[in-house]
Design a protein around this motif. Sequence first.
Motif, PDB file in Angstrom:
ATOM      1  N   ARG A   1       0.827  -1.220   0.000  1.00  0.00           N
ATOM      2  CA  ARG A   1       0.000   0.000   0.000  1.00  0.00           C
ATOM      3  C   ARG A   1       0.853   1.258   0.000  1.00  0.00           C
ATOM      4  O   ARG A   1       1.963   1.263   0.534  1.00  0.00           O
ATOM      5  CB  ARG A   1      -0.927   0.011   1.225  1.00  0.00           C
ATOM      6  N   LEU A   2       0.306   2.300  -0.582  1.00  0.00           N
ATOM      7  CA  LEU A   2       1.014   3.570  -0.658  1.00  0.00           C
ATOM      8  C   LEU A   2       1.164   4.167   0.741  1.00  0.00           C
ATOM      9  O   LEU A   2       0.180   4.311   1.480  1.00  0.00           O
ATOM     10  CB  LEU A   2       0.242   4.541  -1.557  1.00  0.00           C
ATOM     11  N   ALA A   3       2.404   4.508   1.092  1.00  0.00           N
ATOM     12  CA  ALA A   3       2.671   5.151   2.381  1.00  0.00           C
ATOM     13  C   ALA A   3       2.381   6.650   2.272  1.00  0.00           C
ATOM     14  O   ALA A   3       2.367   7.219   1.170  1.00  0.00           O
ATOM     15  CB  ALA A   3       4.131   4.918   2.774  1.00  0.00           C
ATOM     16  N   ALA A   4       2.188   7.274   3.401  1.00  0.00           N
ATOM     17  CA  ALA A   4       1.845   8.705   3.408  1.00  0.00           C
ATOM     18  C   ALA A   4       2.885   9.544   2.670  1.00  0.00           C
ATOM     19  O   ALA A   4       2.549  10.447   1.903  1.00  0.00           O
ATOM     20  CB  ALA A   4       1.683   9.183   4.848  1.00  0.00           C
ATOM     21  N   GLU A   5       4.161   9.216   2.880  1.00  0.00           N
ATOM     22  CA  GLU A   5       5.225   9.993   2.228  1.00  0.00           C
ATOM     23  C   GLU A   5       5.212   9.851   0.718  1.00  0.00           C
ATOM     24  O   GLU A   5       5.778  10.677  -0.005  1.00  0.00           O
ATOM     25  CB  GLU A   5       6.603   9.530   2.737  1.00  0.00           C
ATOM     26  N   GLY A   6       4.597   8.767   0.235  1.00  0.00           N
ATOM     27  CA  GLY A   6       4.582   8.504  -1.205  1.00  0.00           C
ATOM     28  C   GLY A   6       3.448   9.191  -1.941  1.00  0.00           C
ATOM     29  O   GLY A   6       3.431   9.199  -3.178  1.00  0.00           O
ATOM     30  N   VAL A   7       2.524   9.775  -1.216  1.00  0.00           N
ATOM     31  CA  VAL A   7       1.363  10.408  -1.875  1.00  0.00           C
ATOM     32  C   VAL A   7       1.784  11.503  -2.860  1.00  0.00           C
ATOM     33  O   VAL A   7       1.308  11.534  -3.999  1.00  0.00           O
ATOM     34  CB  VAL A   7       0.366  10.926  -0.811  1.00  0.00           C
ATOM     35  N   PRO A   8       2.718  12.391  -2.495  1.00  0.00           N
ATOM     36  CA  PRO A   8       3.129  13.436  -3.457  1.00  0.00           C
ATOM     37  C   PRO A   8       3.831  12.885  -4.695  1.00  0.00           C
ATOM     38  O   PRO A   8       3.872  13.553  -5.727  1.00  0.00           O
ATOM     39  CB  PRO A   8       4.078  14.315  -2.639  1.00  0.00           C
ATOM     40  N   VAL A   9       4.407  11.691  -4.596  1.00  0.00           N
ATOM     41  CA  VAL A   9       5.094  11.109  -5.752  1.00  0.00           C
ATOM     42  C   VAL A   9       4.127  10.980  -6.929  1.00  0.00           C
ATOM     43  O   VAL A   9       4.499  11.154  -8.091  1.00  0.00           O
ATOM     44  CB  VAL A   9       5.694   9.727  -5.380  1.00  0.00           C
ATOM     45  N   PHE A  10       2.867  10.697  -6.626  1.00  0.00           N
ATOM     46  CA  PHE A  10       1.849  10.559  -7.665  1.00  0.00           C
ATOM     47  C   PHE A  10       0.919  11.779  -7.668  1.00  0.00           C
ATOM     48  O   PHE A  10      -0.269  11.676  -7.969  1.00  0.00           O
ATOM     49  CB  PHE A  10       1.057   9.262  -7.460  1.00  0.00           C
TER      50      PHE A  10
END
Length: 175
Positions: free
Chosen positions: A142-151
């Motif tokens: 699952r997408l981690a919180a820190e990864g949200v801006p990556v997409f």
Amino acid sequence: MSPAAPAAPDASLVGLRWAIKHSFLDYVAKTPDGRAYVDQGASVTASNDLVFPPRQARLKGAAGGVDTYEFGGEVHFVAYGGMLYVRIGDPVIHVCGGAGRLTVRSVDDADRSIRVELATFTVGDTGSGVAGPTQWHATDVRLAAEGVPVFADVYSTGEPLAPLQVRLPDAQACG
Ligand code: HEM
């Protein structure tokens, strides 16, 4: 890139095998100028899974019982004349008990030392590591919180990502 089937055991695979997120790959492929390319030793399987080669032996219990697996290589996604640019590079996996997390180099070209926690996952079946390669699968990626801006904030924290598979060569297996 087209949809890929879930990762299946592959004797020729060594490294981290991960398709990131199938719908994202499909989306980029359908944009007018979208493309994905690999670099720095990463490769693509016939079923469009990405393979990141192992960079360092498994560091069992290196930090408080956490196993660390380092991989190399990069994948880049580009579309809309460069307005969409996602780079996922040099993934590192940390596993503690049945829980894992995956960090990657930041998409920020200005400082390649920044790492982002992109995903969390549950460790599935693991190999014995005694004879032959150590291989295991991760589910519930699952997408981690820190990864949200990556997409670009399109996905929320907890968004399901593709399952991943790790396989280490014989020399790196341990019990
Ligand atoms: C010119 C700028 C952009 C336009 C016109 C655009 C347009 C779209 C459209 C129409 C969709 C829906 C696709 C579908 O449901 O089939 C979409 C989804 C998406 N876009 Fe963009 N987009 C743009 C920029 C970006 C950027 C900069 C990112 C950053 C990574 C991004 C990431 C995404 C993601 C992750 C999805 C969801 C894909 C999925 O279905 O899993 N987009 N975009």
